[in-house]
Design an enzyme around this catalytic site. Structure first.
Site, PDB file in Angstrom:
ATOM      1  CD  GLU A 145       6.064  11.979  -5.522  1.00 49.08           C
ATOM      2  OE1 GLU A 145       6.077  11.350  -6.461  1.00 49.08           O
ATOM      3  OE2 GLU A 145       6.268  11.479  -4.508  1.00 49.08           O
ATOM      4  CD  GLN A 169      -1.856   5.126  -6.109  1.00 44.91           C
ATOM      5  OE1 GLN A 169      -1.117   4.671  -6.645  1.00 44.91           O
ATOM      6  NE2 GLN A 169      -2.987   5.478  -6.264  1.00 44.91           N
ATOM      7  CE1 TYR A 210       1.552   5.277 -10.773  1.00 42.08           C
ATOM      8  CE2 TYR A 210       2.738   7.500 -11.216  1.00 42.08           C
ATOM      9  CZ  TYR A 210       2.870   6.064 -11.249  1.00 42.08           C
ATOM     10  OH  TYR A 210       3.766   5.616 -11.499  1.00 42.08           O
ATOM     11  CG  LEU A 249      -1.446   1.074   1.918  1.00 44.84           C
ATOM     12  CD1 LEU A 249      -2.672   0.870   2.791  1.00 44.84           C
ATOM     13  CD2 LEU A 249      -0.315   2.112   2.668  1.00 44.84           C
ATOM     14  CG  ASN A 250       1.962   3.778  -2.750  1.00 37.88           C
ATOM     15  OD1 ASN A 250       1.587   2.921  -3.366  1.00 37.88           O
ATOM     16  ND2 ASN A 250       2.013   4.954  -3.653  1.00 37.88           N
ATOM     17  CG  ASP A 251       0.682   8.270  -2.288  1.00 38.83           C
ATOM     18  OD1 ASP A 251       1.498   7.571  -1.927  1.00 38.83           O
ATOM     19  OD2 ASP A 251       0.798   8.690  -3.463  1.00 38.83           O
ATOM     20  CG  ASP A 279       0.156  12.815  -6.935  1.00 39.24           C
ATOM     21  OD1 ASP A 279      -0.157  11.919  -7.585  1.00 39.24           O
ATOM     22  OD2 ASP A 279       1.196  13.028  -6.502  1.00 39.24           O
TER      23      ASP A 279
HETATM   24  C1  FRU Z   1       3.736   9.659  -3.889  1.00 38.13           C
HETATM   25  C2  FRU Z   1       3.354   8.921  -5.274  1.00 38.13           C
HETATM   26  C3  FRU Z   1       2.585   9.834  -5.956  1.00 38.13           C
HETATM   27  C4  FRU Z   1       1.773   8.982  -7.048  1.00 38.13           C
HETATM   28  C5  FRU Z   1       1.587   7.775  -6.475  1.00 38.13           C
HETATM   29  C6  FRU Z   1       2.066   6.706  -7.258  1.00 38.13           C
HETATM   30  O1  FRU Z   1       4.132   8.330  -3.284  1.00 38.13           O
HETATM   31  O2  FRU Z   1       4.702   9.031  -5.887  1.00 38.13           O
HETATM   32  O3  FRU Z   1       3.094  10.917  -6.517  1.00 38.13           O
HETATM   33  O4  FRU Z   1       0.593   9.339  -7.476  1.00 38.13           O
HETATM   34  O5  FRU Z   1       2.874   7.749  -5.244  1.00 38.13           O
HETATM   35  O6  FRU Z   1       1.778   5.366  -6.592  1.00 38.13           O
END
Ligand code: FRU
Length: 482
Positions: free
Chosen positions: A228, A55, A98, A37-39, A167
């Site tokens: 970002e 994400q 994204y 998982l990210n954002d 974003d």
């Molecule tokens: C930040 C980022 C965003 C992008 C997303 C992709 O962590 O790089 O800029 O939209 O992650 O997963």
């Protein structure tokens, strides 16, 4: 890479048990059902529930994207996982759905996100090879999404922007819709050497479909090569820009992670750099997003992780098929010219039980979520050790400084930190109060009511989960047992 909803489902079913049985799973934090998982994305309150998207890479524990995961909650702490809502399935988002945001209006949810395309071949993916498209999709239930509509394409951005532009965070102000985008601007230093600048672009629209450039936030100076996840909102009457500059050099107690996340107060005269403050002083916080809920609270959730950390530290949950989680939702308030961040009040409504701990005693929290508050510190020394004699994180408070350290007396990093070493932060005045929350593998430390915050992951085996407090402050320990 082929994505598709069916593939995500199969990955979740296949890995289910190892993930569920992993001792590092948290209870009150959003985490991936499997994989990476990210954002946080699309945070909102909609038809009575809080929705959090993220994400999500169910197919690969080391990232790679492909999906927006989805979960809902009525109290921001207990989350129910739904199926992913977006996957890469149109030409404009074939290499990634994204990050983006949600706008709730007239009983509908409008999702704005960036479709990412990386063309095959030998490209730098900065000036060539990448296509970034801002896309809209709508929903009536937060789960099924209408056909995707591309809104802004490469030819719609100013010529000085590289192919990194993404974003979208969308909000409505005085009847007009605004979208802020993070960008990397082509730039050169005085010697004529390429030195790109991080920036934010603001677009405006009357109908959410047609967008035109309204304003550029390009610093006169240099504050990172890329920004970002920008976010713009008001606190009192101040206009705040939250963003993640990449490329800042670290110095003692400042910009200690590979990339930063923080906020600036936007004024006509100053560059965002002049008022910039970091959101978090710990090892694991990035790409936060805020939203306003129906009570008018400004709530922030961040990714309790960072990109590109493979060379400095690891997350020991990877062996069980998952990594990363989001931070605890926190409410923002504006006081003394800065933003305080403190866990949402729903936290206090959980079933906490008081526990006694004397100053030399050790408490074992292997089956518990922990809430430790220490007050009346008055700038004096306070040590909180999480872990065993051999494997621990030490939180050391003295004067106006708080330090989180996984290092032992010989500067060897503890196993439970996965390679994390030391972070520090300072409050304006001496430290008087600290709130420490431990939820299995994540520790969040709120100093002086959230003037500064530290977020860090920690990987202790259940039998190693001890807590030892020494100092003169008043310790109040509460737990939720399993
Ligand atoms: C930040 C980022 C965003 C992008 C997303 C992709 O962590 O790089 O800029 O939209 O992650 O997963």
């Amino acid at each position: 890479m082929e994505y598709g909803f069916q593939k995500a489902k199969e990955a979740e079913q296949k890995m289910g048990r190892t993930v569920v049985d992993c001792p590092f799973r948290t209870r009150y934090h959003i985490q991936p059902p499997v994989g990476w998982l990210n954002d946080p994305n699309g945070l909102c309150q909609f038809k009575g529930l809080y929705h959090a998207y993220f994400q999500y890479s169910p197919l690969n524990v080391h990232g790679g994207g492909g999906y927006w995961g989805h979960c809902v909650s009525s109290d921001l702490l207990r989350w129910e996982y739904k199926e992913p809502v977006l996957t890469a399935d149109i030409p404009e988002d074939r290499n990634g759905v994204y990050s983006g945001s949600a706008l709730v209006e007239d009983g509908r949810m409008y999702i704005f996100y960036t479709g990412n395309v990386k063309l095959p071949g030998d490209h730098d993916y900065i000036d060539e090879g990448r296509i970034s498209t801002q896309i809209l999709t709508e929903s009536e239930d937060g789960q099924s999404m209408s056909p995707k509509i591309p809104l802004l394409r490469m030819e719609d951005y100013p010529k000085y922007i590289t192919q990194h532009i993404r974003d979208p965070k969308v909000w409505k102000e005085n009847g007009i819709y605004y979208m802020v985008l993070g960008a990397r601007v082509r730039a050169w230093d005085e010697q004529g050497i390429r030195k790109d600048k991080g920036a934010a672009l603001i677009y405006r629209s009357d109908d959410k479909l047609h967008w035109e450039l309204d304003k550029e936030l390009i610093p006169d100076g240099w504050f990172g090569y890329m920004w970002e996840c920008p976010d713009i909102f008001y606190m009192d009457r101040e206009k705040i820009l939250s963003f993640c500059p990449q490329g800042l050099a670290s110095s003692e107690g400042k910009y200690q992670n590979i990339y930063q996340s923080g906020y600036s107060i936007l004024t006509e005269k100053e560059d965002p750099e002049d008022t910039f403050r970091e959101w978090d002083m710990g090892f694991d916080f990035y790409a936060p997003q805020t939203f306003e809920d129906n009570d008018g609270r400004r709530i922030i959730i961040g990714w309790a992780g960072l990109p590109d950390t493979e060379n400095c530290h690891r997350n020991l949950s990877v062996q069980n098929g998952w990594q990363h989680c989001l931070s605890l939702p926190a409410e923002l308030t504006f006081r003394n010219g800065k933003i305080y961040r403190y866990p949402v009040r729903e936290l206090e409504n959980l079933q906490w039980n008081n526990k006694k701990i004397d100053t030399s005693g050790i408490f074992n929290w292997s089956n518990c979520t922990v809430r430790l508050e220490i007050t009346e510190i008055g700038g004096k020394k306070e040590n909180i050790r999480i872990g065993t004699d051999e494997n621990y994180l030490l939180i050391h408070i003295e004067g106006n400084k708080t330090e989180l350290s996984f290092l032992d007396d010989e500067n060897n990093p503890a196993k439970c930190g996965g390679g994390r070493e030391k972070r520090e932060g300072r409050t304006d005045d001496k430290t008087d109060k600290v709130l420490i929350l431990i939820d299995s593998s994540i520790v969040e430390v709120y100093v002086n009511d959230g003037e500064i915050v530290f977020t860090t992951r920690i990987y202790l085996e259940p039998e190693e989960r001890n807590l030892k407090i020494s100092g003169e402050g008043d310790a109040d320990l509460k737990v939720i047992e399993k």
